[in-house]
Design an enzyme around this catalytic site. Structure first.
Site, PDB file in Angstrom:
ATOM      1  N   PRO A 118       5.584   4.020  -5.215  1.00 33.86           N
ATOM      2  CA  PRO A 118       5.091   2.470  -5.496  1.00 33.86           C
ATOM      3  C   PRO A 118       3.693   2.164  -4.806  1.00 33.86           C
ATOM      4  O   PRO A 118       3.558   2.535  -3.743  1.00 33.86           O
ATOM      5  CB  PRO A 118       6.122   1.552  -4.779  1.00 33.86           C
ATOM      6  CG  PRO A 118       7.284   2.192  -4.575  1.00 33.86           C
ATOM      7  CD  PRO A 118       6.791   3.752  -4.228  1.00 33.86           C
ATOM      8  N   CYS A 143       0.789  -0.980  -4.927  1.00 32.87           N
ATOM      9  CA  CYS A 143       0.426  -2.270  -5.266  1.00 32.87           C
ATOM     10  C   CYS A 143      -0.859  -2.148  -6.085  1.00 32.87           C
ATOM     11  O   CYS A 143      -2.097  -1.342  -5.547  1.00 32.87           O
ATOM     12  CB  CYS A 143       0.310  -2.991  -4.009  1.00 32.87           C
ATOM     13  SG  CYS A 143       1.564  -3.531  -3.303  1.00 32.87           S
ATOM     14  N   ALA A 168       5.474  -2.648  -5.045  1.00 31.86           N
ATOM     15  CA  ALA A 168       6.422  -3.397  -4.234  1.00 31.86           C
ATOM     16  C   ALA A 168       6.406  -5.030  -4.994  1.00 31.86           C
ATOM     17  O   ALA A 168       5.339  -5.562  -5.074  1.00 31.86           O
ATOM     18  CB  ALA A 168       5.805  -3.679  -2.790  1.00 31.86           C
ATOM     19  N   GLN A 221      10.387  -1.289  -6.881  1.00 28.24           N
ATOM     20  CA  GLN A 221      10.643  -1.716  -5.474  1.00 28.24           C
ATOM     21  C   GLN A 221      10.678  -2.963  -5.266  1.00 28.24           C
ATOM     22  O   GLN A 221       9.807  -3.897  -5.402  1.00 28.24           O
ATOM     23  CB  GLN A 221       9.500  -1.074  -4.604  1.00 28.24           C
ATOM     24  CG  GLN A 221       9.634  -0.898  -3.004  1.00 28.24           C
ATOM     25  CD  GLN A 221       8.395  -0.487  -2.447  1.00 28.24           C
ATOM     26  OE1 GLN A 221       7.461  -1.069  -2.286  1.00 28.24           O
ATOM     27  NE2 GLN A 221       8.622   0.628  -1.573  1.00 28.24           N
ATOM     28  N   TYR A 251       6.494  -4.303   6.603  1.00 29.80           N
ATOM     29  CA  TYR A 251       6.839  -5.640   5.775  1.00 29.80           C
ATOM     30  C   TYR A 251       8.297  -6.129   6.494  1.00 29.80           C
ATOM     31  O   TYR A 251       8.585  -5.554   7.393  1.00 29.80           O
ATOM     32  CB  TYR A 251       7.065  -5.274   4.544  1.00 29.80           C
ATOM     33  CG  TYR A 251       5.515  -5.009   3.842  1.00 29.80           C
ATOM     34  CD1 TYR A 251       4.379  -5.750   4.059  1.00 29.80           C
ATOM     35  CD2 TYR A 251       5.352  -3.688   3.330  1.00 29.80           C
ATOM     36  CE1 TYR A 251       3.137  -5.419   3.633  1.00 29.80           C
ATOM     37  CE2 TYR A 251       4.216  -3.323   2.853  1.00 29.80           C
ATOM     38  CZ  TYR A 251       2.897  -4.079   3.085  1.00 29.80           C
ATOM     39  OH  TYR A 251       1.722  -3.774   2.744  1.00 29.80           O
ATOM     40  N   ARG A 283      13.406   2.856   1.107  1.00 30.07           N
ATOM     41  CA  ARG A 283      11.886   3.190   1.762  1.00 30.07           C
ATOM     42  C   ARG A 283      12.016   2.803   3.198  1.00 30.07           C
ATOM     43  O   ARG A 283      12.174   1.618   3.591  1.00 30.07           O
ATOM     44  CB  ARG A 283      10.711   2.936   0.998  1.00 30.07           C
ATOM     45  CG  ARG A 283       9.547   3.392   1.766  1.00 30.07           C
ATOM     46  CD  ARG A 283       8.243   3.256   0.881  1.00 30.07           C
ATOM     47  NE  ARG A 283       8.079   4.494   0.402  1.00 30.07           N
ATOM     48  CZ  ARG A 283       6.804   5.004  -0.041  1.00 30.07           C
ATOM     49  NH1 ARG A 283       5.744   4.233  -0.030  1.00 30.07           N
ATOM     50  NH2 ARG A 283       6.781   6.056  -0.835  1.00 30.07           N
ATOM     51  N   LEU A 324       0.066  12.664   1.554  1.00 33.62           N
ATOM     52  CA  LEU A 324      -0.721  13.699   1.405  1.00 33.62           C
ATOM     53  C   LEU A 324      -0.347  14.825   0.947  1.00 33.62           C
ATOM     54  O   LEU A 324      -0.567  16.238   1.213  1.00 33.62           O
ATOM     55  CB  LEU A 324      -1.466  14.093   2.908  1.00 33.62           C
ATOM     56  CG  LEU A 324      -2.247  12.784   3.466  1.00 33.62           C
ATOM     57  CD1 LEU A 324      -3.045  13.104   4.894  1.00 33.62           C
ATOM     58  CD2 LEU A 324      -3.589  12.428   2.531  1.00 33.62           C
ATOM     59  N   ARG A 357      -1.567   8.481  -4.024  1.00 30.17           N
ATOM     60  CA  ARG A 357      -3.109   8.291  -4.613  1.00 30.17           C
ATOM     61  C   ARG A 357      -3.231   9.743  -5.105  1.00 30.17           C
ATOM     62  O   ARG A 357      -4.478   9.558  -6.030  1.00 30.17           O
ATOM     63  CB  ARG A 357      -4.006   8.504  -3.083  1.00 30.17           C
ATOM     64  CG  ARG A 357      -3.882   7.198  -2.239  1.00 30.17           C
ATOM     65  CD  ARG A 357      -4.687   7.294  -1.129  1.00 30.17           C
ATOM     66  NE  ARG A 357      -3.997   5.906  -0.245  1.00 30.17           N
ATOM     67  CZ  ARG A 357      -4.787   5.707   0.817  1.00 30.17           C
ATOM     68  NH1 ARG A 357      -6.136   6.127   1.092  1.00 30.17           N
ATOM     69  NH2 ARG A 357      -4.479   4.724   1.558  1.00 30.17           N
TER      70      ARG A 357
END
Length: 355
Positions: free
Chosen positions: A23, A25, A57, A99, A181, A229, A299, A322
């Site tokens: 996920p 944002c 999310a 999510q 969160y 998660r 990564l 990413r």
């Protein structure tokens, strides 16, 4: 066939491969409603060959958004907008996940515009909630500790959002209990200073996560996979730890969770030792010690590395974030590099480039 491109079945859902979209944002919604940006963003990842595409999310209540531009799933308009996106994802042969989230004390945060920091009430912000009154550094200074009634409303909201997600067509649900969160805030002694049944001991601090998962599991059919998660560690002495993550993962397995999406950090500022695969050891421990499938993320950029993570038994799936923003067709490239033959992953419109 490589492990990365071997299908995986969780309950009644078979995902075509083990390259999953984490996920991410996009901070591009209005009033929680996803739009054409989300359609193209998630659609391109499905078109690019990923197995499971997990939408960002999405808040279960308005005050649970990270930023005013976050997506949500608390009303009919949002549900209908998600259904359009899910239909396209399915049309590309991918599985659709979402999510479900509550930002807690990290809510009312600036999204893509205006740098970083808190959003004031006058600019469309709101007072966040959390386990305690302590703010996250640099964000809103006024989090309101949830009372017992507020906690129950959060639990119910996750269940309501789970039902809406299924009505929109999503195949897989993920509960967000990581990255500082709300649910992670309750887990960590660094952010949870309560002295009631939701604070103090390990059993008390994990209570809310277990209640949320129990609620979600009770609201969806038995064949629907539920993921969680977790941040495996706060990376700070005295914070949430890898040992506690393993203990919680075993409890989540007993509650009907099907896989732990293993990340780390986000609850307090920390010095994190970033390197390729730095979170893989946590996924390996969860899989081996808690007896539940795990996902590795962080990564992971090279196909051979992703394949090794699976072949060595460190995780059951690999989630990319990413790297997929840089290359939405990463799965297609990975399949070629790992010697996968055939063009089944390729959209018919693109198959002229597969050879």
């Amino acid at each position: 066939m490589s492990q990365l491109f071997t299908p995986i079945t969780l309950r009644d859902v078979t995902v075509r491969n083990r390259v999953w979209v984490a996920p991410m944002c996009q901070y591009s919604a209005v009033d929680g409603v996803p739009n054409d940006w989300h359609l193209v963003h998630l659609g391109s990842l499905a078109r690019g060959g990923a197995g499971l595409v997990i939408a960002e999310a999405s808040a279960v209540v308005p005050e649970g958004r990270i930023s005013p531009e976050d997506t949500g799933l608390w009303n009919d308009e949002q549900q209908a907008a998600w259904a359009r996106i899910v239909e396209f994802v399915h049309g590309q042969g991918a599985t659709a996940g979402i999510q479900l989230a509550h930002a807690g004390r990290k809510a009312s945060t600036v999204g893509l515009t205006g740098g970083r920091g808190a959003v004031a009430d006058a600019d469309g912000g709101w007072r966040p909630v959390g386990p305690s009154a302590e703010p996250f550094p640099g964000l809103r200074e006024d989090p309101e500790p949830l009372d017992l009634a507020g906690i129950q409303r959060v639990v119910t909201a996750f269940g309501d959002a789970a039902e809406r997600a299924l009505a929109a067509g999503f195949d897989v649900l993920e509960v967000h209990a990581a990255h500082g969160y709300l649910l992670h805030e309750f887990l960590s002694p660094l952010s949870n200073h309560r002295d009631d049944e939701y604070g103090g001991s390990f059993d008390n601090r994990v209570r809310l996560v277990l209640e949320v998962v129990r609620e979600v599991r009770s609201r969806v059919p038995a064949g629907v996979p539920v993921l969680v998660r977790l941040s495996a560690t706060d990376w700070v002495e005295g914070g949430w730890s890898a040992d506690e993550t393993v203990r919680l993962s075993a409890l989540l397995r007993e509650e009907g969770v099907d896989l732990i999406d293993t990340s780390s950090g986000g609850n307090v500022p920390a010095d994190i030792p970033l390197e390729p695969g730095y979170q893989v050891p946590f996924a390996r421990r969860i899989r081996a010690e808690a007896g539940i499938p795990s996902g590795a993320v962080g990564l992971i950029t090279e196909p051979k590395h992703a394949e090794e993570i699976l072949t060595e038994g460190s995780a059951d799936v690999v989630l990319l974030a990413r790297e997929l923003l840089r290359d939405p067709h990463w799965p297609l490239r990975a399949a070629r590099e790992l010697g996968e033959t055939g063009d089944a992953l390729w959209p018919a419109q693109y198959r002229r480039a597969a050879r």
